[in-house]
Design an enzyme around this catalytic site. Sequence first.
Site, short mmCIF file in Angstrom:
data_model
loop_
_atom_site.label_atom_id
_atom_site.label_comp_id
_atom_site.label_asym_id
_atom_site.label_seq_id
_atom_site.Cartn_x
_atom_site.Cartn_y
_atom_site.Cartn_z
N VAL A 149 20.70 -18.15 -30.88
CA VAL A 149 19.35 -18.49 -31.35
C VAL A 149 18.66 -19.30 -30.25
O VAL A 149 19.16 -20.36 -29.86
CB VAL A 149 19.41 -19.31 -32.67
CG1 VAL A 149 18.01 -19.72 -33.11
CG2 VAL A 149 20.09 -18.51 -33.78
N SER B 7 22.84 -18.76 -26.61
CA SER B 7 21.73 -17.93 -26.13
C SER B 7 21.39 -18.25 -24.67
O SER B 7 21.49 -19.41 -24.25
CB SER B 7 20.50 -18.20 -27.01
OG SER B 7 19.33 -17.70 -26.41
N GLN C 232 25.40 -15.07 -24.69
CA GLN C 232 24.44 -13.96 -24.87
C GLN C 232 23.53 -13.86 -23.65
O GLN C 232 22.98 -14.85 -23.18
CB GLN C 232 23.61 -14.20 -26.13
CG GLN C 232 22.49 -13.21 -26.35
CD GLN C 232 21.18 -13.65 -25.72
OE1 GLN C 232 21.00 -14.82 -25.41
NE2 GLN C 232 20.28 -12.71 -25.51
N TYR D 215 20.28 -11.85 -21.69
CA TYR D 215 19.15 -10.92 -21.64
C TYR D 215 19.17 -10.27 -20.27
O TYR D 215 19.51 -10.92 -19.28
CB TYR D 215 17.82 -11.68 -21.80
CG TYR D 215 17.54 -12.12 -23.21
CD1 TYR D 215 17.32 -11.19 -24.22
CD2 TYR D 215 17.49 -13.47 -23.54
CE1 TYR D 215 17.06 -11.59 -25.51
CE2 TYR D 215 17.23 -13.87 -24.84
CZ TYR D 215 17.02 -12.93 -25.81
OH TYR D 215 16.76 -13.32 -27.10
N HIS E 11 17.14 -7.93 -34.73
CA HIS E 11 16.76 -9.24 -34.20
C HIS E 11 16.12 -10.12 -35.30
O HIS E 11 15.15 -10.84 -35.06
CB HIS E 11 15.78 -9.06 -33.02
CG HIS E 11 15.95 -10.09 -31.94
ND1 HIS E 11 16.62 -9.86 -30.77
CD2 HIS E 11 15.52 -11.37 -31.86
CE1 HIS E 11 16.59 -10.95 -30.02
NE2 HIS E 11 15.94 -11.89 -30.67
N ASP F 275 24.03 -7.94 -38.16
CA ASP F 275 23.24 -9.17 -38.06
C ASP F 275 21.88 -8.89 -38.69
O ASP F 275 21.48 -7.73 -38.79
CB ASP F 275 23.12 -9.49 -36.57
CG ASP F 275 21.94 -10.34 -36.17
OD1 ASP F 275 22.11 -11.56 -36.08
OD2 ASP F 275 20.86 -9.78 -35.89
N SER F 276 21.21 -9.91 -39.15
CA SER F 276 19.86 -9.84 -39.75
C SER F 276 19.94 -9.73 -41.26
O SER F 276 20.32 -8.68 -41.80
CB SER F 276 19.04 -8.65 -39.22
OG SER F 276 18.95 -8.66 -37.81
N GLY F 277 19.62 -10.82 -41.92
CA GLY F 277 19.49 -10.79 -43.38
C GLY F 277 20.60 -11.49 -44.15
O GLY F 277 20.52 -11.61 -45.37
N GLY G 58 22.19 -16.30 -38.25
CA GLY G 58 21.30 -17.06 -37.38
C GLY G 58 20.61 -18.13 -38.19
O GLY G 58 21.02 -19.29 -38.23
#
Length: 388
Positions: A79, A107, A128, A130, A276, A307-309, A330
């Site tokens: 995050v 992150s 993580q 990018y 995301h 992931d997500s939710g 997250g």
Amino acid sequence: MPVITTIDDLKRIYRRRVPKMFYDYCESGSWTEQTFRENTSDFDQIRLRQRVAVDMDGRTTASQMIGDDVAMPVALAPVGMTGMQHADGEILACRAAQKFGVPYTLSTMSICSIEDVAENVEKPFWFQLYAIKDEDYLRRVIERAKAAKCSALVITLDLQILGQRHKDLKNGLSAPPKMTVPTMLNLATKWGWGLEMLQTKRRFFGNIVGHAKGVSDPSSLMSWTAENFDPTLNWDKIAKIKEMWGGKVILKGVLDVEDARMAAKVGADAIVVSNHGGRQLDGALSSIRMLRPIVDEVGDQVEIHLDSGIRSGQDVLKAVAMGAKGVWIGRAYIYGLGAMGEKGVTRALEVIHKELDVSMALCGRKDANTLDREVLLVPEGFEGRWQA
Ligand code: GLV
């Protein structure tokens, strides 16, 4: 001391304690927020099958994610700006995760740097990444993560450009916050947060400031991503990053069956079905709706996470029963962190663990590794007949 029994309890305290700018950053989706909302509401459509007269003694939620032992199949997701939700946030969240026995992911856009977290926690964590245009920075950050003994590289695939979250623009989101009149008025009501922030030196993007060249505004997530993220990322580049790393790789942000096939072909150790947190492509399907088709397509070739939710142990159970080897949280731990620091993250994990354990038992299962689709009641057509 309030009695905290749900993730929502932590969210209420979090909202009171943390500046609006950072609460809004956490709690937003992109554009209309349809995907952000459906990530949670789609979980609600799935029900659990109550079973009785089944021995529920000697239960365990222990499992493995990418071969690592975990106390429950839950990892802390990367995050951005976690260290703005609470002073030294990344270190505190990582400590709580490690004590609990679940993985923590740092992150690239963290406040505490890779080295700083490594020096202040006991065990290796995941890092993580990018994809960044500046090859020199990319190479160096990978080397830094190796030197810090990070045990897996999580490459985010769904954020080459940043989805627009309106509130971040309206609030002038930055780390540290710029002292505009509305921000100062809001900070005046958040003295607990402010006092702790004044006592730490970790108030800037720790992996960027002093490491990356030519950033026009190093305090702005928006300008850093726009100027530095690699819009040309493709599967060859992903394979190259994987080779540069040389260790375990998790590909995060896969939401399509064709992409899942490509991710499996690249040889990832796991893929994370994710949109995301609804922060990128608004209008995309929820992660839980896309899980089953992806598991059916590549579940025999690569480990699959979701992931997500996820906001409860019931959600963990549903995703694992649908075929995810583990899930990532997250917001659920950020609420805890913002509310009560390390203790709050621990509380979030305890809440989810208890919900998972009890729900599992009432579904007639004793071992998280035996959860399968038999414990779920999924409405007909849940995945829908969407046509490309
Ligand atoms: C970064 O990962 C974000 O979603 O803001």
